[in-house]
Design an enzyme around this catalytic site. Structure first.
Site, PDB file in Angstrom:
ATOM      1  N   LYS A 175       2.469  12.241  -8.045  1.00 58.15           N
ATOM      2  CA  LYS A 175       1.055  12.315  -7.647  1.00 58.15           C
ATOM      3  C   LYS A 175       0.786  11.351  -6.481  1.00 58.15           C
ATOM      4  O   LYS A 175       1.656  10.546  -6.132  1.00 58.15           O
ATOM      5  CB  LYS A 175       0.177  11.962  -8.847  1.00 58.15           C
ATOM      6  CG  LYS A 175       0.392  10.552  -9.366  1.00 58.15           C
ATOM      7  CD  LYS A 175      -0.573  10.236 -10.496  1.00 58.15           C
ATOM      8  CE  LYS A 175      -0.457   8.802 -10.955  1.00 58.15           C
ATOM      9  NZ  LYS A 175       0.325   8.662 -12.191  1.00 58.15           N
ATOM     10  N   ARG A 227      -9.333   6.964 -21.769  1.00 57.42           N
ATOM     11  CA  ARG A 227      -9.399   7.798 -20.572  1.00 57.42           C
ATOM     12  C   ARG A 227      -9.301   9.246 -21.045  1.00 57.42           C
ATOM     13  O   ARG A 227      -9.892   9.611 -22.043  1.00 57.42           O
ATOM     14  CB  ARG A 227      -8.266   7.369 -19.625  1.00 57.42           C
ATOM     15  CG  ARG A 227      -8.515   7.651 -18.185  1.00 57.42           C
ATOM     16  CD  ARG A 227      -7.462   7.005 -17.271  1.00 57.42           C
ATOM     17  NE  ARG A 227      -6.121   7.575 -17.399  1.00 57.42           N
ATOM     18  CZ  ARG A 227      -5.101   7.239 -16.609  1.00 57.42           C
ATOM     19  NH1 ARG A 227      -5.252   6.352 -15.653  1.00 57.42           N
ATOM     20  NH2 ARG A 227      -3.920   7.798 -16.784  1.00 57.42           N
ATOM     21  N   TYR A 264     -12.576 -11.208  14.845  1.00 54.77           N
ATOM     22  CA  TYR A 264     -13.974 -11.183  14.387  1.00 54.77           C
ATOM     23  C   TYR A 264     -14.301 -12.375  13.501  1.00 54.77           C
ATOM     24  O   TYR A 264     -13.539 -12.706  12.597  1.00 54.77           O
ATOM     25  CB  TYR A 264     -14.236  -9.912  13.565  1.00 54.77           C
ATOM     26  CG  TYR A 264     -14.253  -8.651  14.380  1.00 54.77           C
ATOM     27  CD1 TYR A 264     -15.176  -8.455  15.410  1.00 54.77           C
ATOM     28  CD2 TYR A 264     -13.345  -7.637  14.100  1.00 54.77           C
ATOM     29  CE1 TYR A 264     -15.185  -7.280  16.136  1.00 54.77           C
ATOM     30  CE2 TYR A 264     -13.349  -6.446  14.830  1.00 54.77           C
ATOM     31  CZ  TYR A 264     -14.273  -6.279  15.840  1.00 54.77           C
ATOM     32  OH  TYR A 264     -14.284  -5.120  16.555  1.00 54.77           O
ATOM     33  N   MET A 315      -9.986  -3.041  12.503  1.00 55.37           N
ATOM     34  CA  MET A 315      -9.794  -1.645  12.111  1.00 55.37           C
ATOM     35  C   MET A 315      -8.428  -1.116  12.566  1.00 55.37           C
ATOM     36  O   MET A 315      -7.724  -0.474  11.801  1.00 55.37           O
ATOM     37  CB  MET A 315     -10.915  -0.775  12.673  1.00 55.37           C
ATOM     38  CG  MET A 315     -10.878   0.641  12.138  1.00 55.37           C
ATOM     39  SD  MET A 315     -12.206   1.649  12.796  1.00 55.37           S
ATOM     40  CE  MET A 315     -13.591   1.112  11.817  1.00 55.37           C
TER      41      MET A 315
HETATM   42  C1  LIG Z   1       1.091   8.094 -12.953  1.00 55.60           C
HETATM   43  C2  LIG Z   1       1.367   8.405 -14.372  1.00 55.60           C
HETATM   44  C3  LIG Z   1       2.495   7.900 -15.022  1.00 55.60           C
HETATM   45  C4  LIG Z   1       3.478   6.946 -14.373  1.00 55.60           C
HETATM   46  O1  LIG Z   1       3.078   5.599 -14.459  1.00 55.60           O
HETATM   47  P1  LIG Z   1       4.002   4.447 -13.841  1.00 55.60           P
HETATM   48  O2  LIG Z   1       3.374   3.187 -14.328  1.00 55.60           O
HETATM   49  O3  LIG Z   1       3.914   4.578 -12.352  1.00 55.60           O
HETATM   50  O4  LIG Z   1       5.372   4.672 -14.343  1.00 55.60           O
HETATM   51  C5  LIG Z   1       2.726   8.325 -16.318  1.00 55.60           C
HETATM   52  N1  LIG Z   1       1.882   9.171 -16.939  1.00 55.60           N
HETATM   53  C6  LIG Z   1       0.788   9.657 -16.341  1.00 55.60           C
HETATM   54  C7  LIG Z   1      -0.096  10.601 -17.076  1.00 55.60           C
HETATM   55  C8  LIG Z   1       0.490   9.288 -15.047  1.00 55.60           C
HETATM   56  O5  LIG Z   1      -0.603   9.766 -14.448  1.00 55.60           O
END
Ligand SMILES: *Cc1c(COP(=O)(O)O)cnc(C)c1O
Length: 367
Positions: free
Chosen positions: A36, A134, A260, A308
């Protein structure tokens, strides 16, 4: 005229492959590679391909669109969409052979209709909230949720999963509670054959071997970082560097304000190098007067505010710095290196965020 930026993120794909092999060996069970956030900034498709070269066949993304992009890029194996989907998009799971994570009954209904229309059975994984606070159904609701989903045509419950809130802390009480809650919720399903269970992320693989279950889901460790920050003795290898070049070198006298707000004022004749990197490139403004970069194999401190698209570093003690010299803001040069944990500590964050910021705001180059 080139379209290249002065700045580039360099990704070492061989390091990703090696990290996958190490993590797979450590875990002892199949590893879902989390790709992701565009592969934690490394580029989702290239990261997935690098893990696949190490033998990976399980990939995790957040949204459906990411899964579709991965499939269209030719990635084979199972792709898990962990954030669910909008009901009207359910058909994509059949057409792209993606595995949804479910936590709402309405999406199960939409999926069942889509699967029936496509004449396919879709395997789903059900998310349980064992204390993360969550996404997920509550443990007490799991058995009835699974039973209801299992009754729908076209759907097969292939797994249950959960996520840990404090896996990066060894022996956290919340981890023990979550594992117990997950085990108990799972027991109610014991009649269902072939439902796999997974809860562990990188932190859990490293600190809580008992959490491994049938599969683990790893992100940060695959990208070469320990979830608890810098820890001695890991063989994981960071794969991302950020490289730029010096725009201008100049000598200024004592008493000159830099950038700045003049938050840095020289106290001696000073040599400055101006760099074309700023917060638009993910180099946080919180690094102002904090970070160090590498020039000619030496550390040069950032002076004044990060702007920036520019920053200034002091090179008074470094011989011979010239416009055009390579600058490393993340990664190694000579014997020195700056890693994402170092930058994270300076902005009150974690390596994950630094990798996303730098990786997703710069053009990438693959080695
Ligand atoms: C991103 C994610 C992980 C991985 O977590 P890490 O700490 O990067 O190993 C595992 N499970 C879910 C559902 C995630 O979204």
């Amino acid at each position: 005229m080139t379209e290249d930026s002065f700045n580039r993120v360099v990704v070492d794909c061989a390091a990703l492959t090696r990290n996958y092999r190490l993590v797979r060996e450590m875990a002892g069970v199949p590893v879902m590679a989390m790709v992701k956030a565009d592969g934690y900034g490394h580029g989702m498709v290239c990261a997935a391909e690098a893990f696949a070269r190490g033998g990976c066949t399980l990939f995790g993304v957040g949204e459906l669109a990411e899964g579709v992009r991965l499939r269209r890029a030719g990635v084979t194996g199972e792709i898990f969409v962990t954030l669910g989907f909008a009901d009207e998009d359910a058909a994509a799971f059949a057409s792209y052979q993606l595995t949804p994570v479910l936590y709402r009954f309405a999406s199960a209904l939409a999926l069942s209709r889509a699967a029936t229309e496509a004449g396919q059975a879709i395997g789903v994984h059900i998310k349980v909230d064992t204390g993360m606070g969550r996404l997920g159904v509550l443990p007490a609701e799991l058995a009835s949720f699974v039973a209801a989903v299992r009754d729908l045509p076209g759907i097969r419950v292939a797994g249950i999963m959960s996520h840990l809130a404090e896996a990066d802390i060894p022996q956290a009480a919340s981890t023990a509670r979550a594992l117990a809650s997950f085990a108990e919720a799972g027991q109610a399903l014991s009649l269902a054959e072939g439902i796999i269970r997974h809860i562990a992320n990188s932190g859990a693989v490293l600190f809580s071997p008992e959490s491994r279950g049938d599969m683990v889901r790893c992100g940060i460790a695959l990208y070469g970082y320990h979830p608890a920050g810098r820890v001695a003795g890991t063989c994981l290898q960071p794969a991302m560097s950020l490289v730029s070049r010096v725009l201008q070198v100049k000598q200024v006298p004592a008493g000159v304000g830099i950038s700045y707000g003049h938050t840095f004022r020289t106290t001696r004749p000073t040599t400055l190098a101006v760099l074309p990197v700023g917060y638009e490139d993910g180099y946080s403004r919180a690094l102002s007067n904090q970070a160090e970069v590498l020039v000619r194999g030496r550390r040069a401190p950032v002076r004044g505010r990060v702007c920036m698209n520019m920053s200034m570093v002091e090179v008074t003690e470094i011989e011979g710095v010239e416009a055009g010299d390579e600058v490393v803001l993340l990664g190694s040069q000579g014997d020195e290196s700056v890693d994402a944990d170092e930058l994270a500590a300076k902005i009150g964050s974690i390596s994950y965020e630094v990798l996303c910021l730098l990786g997703n705001n710069n053009k990438r180059e693959y080695r």
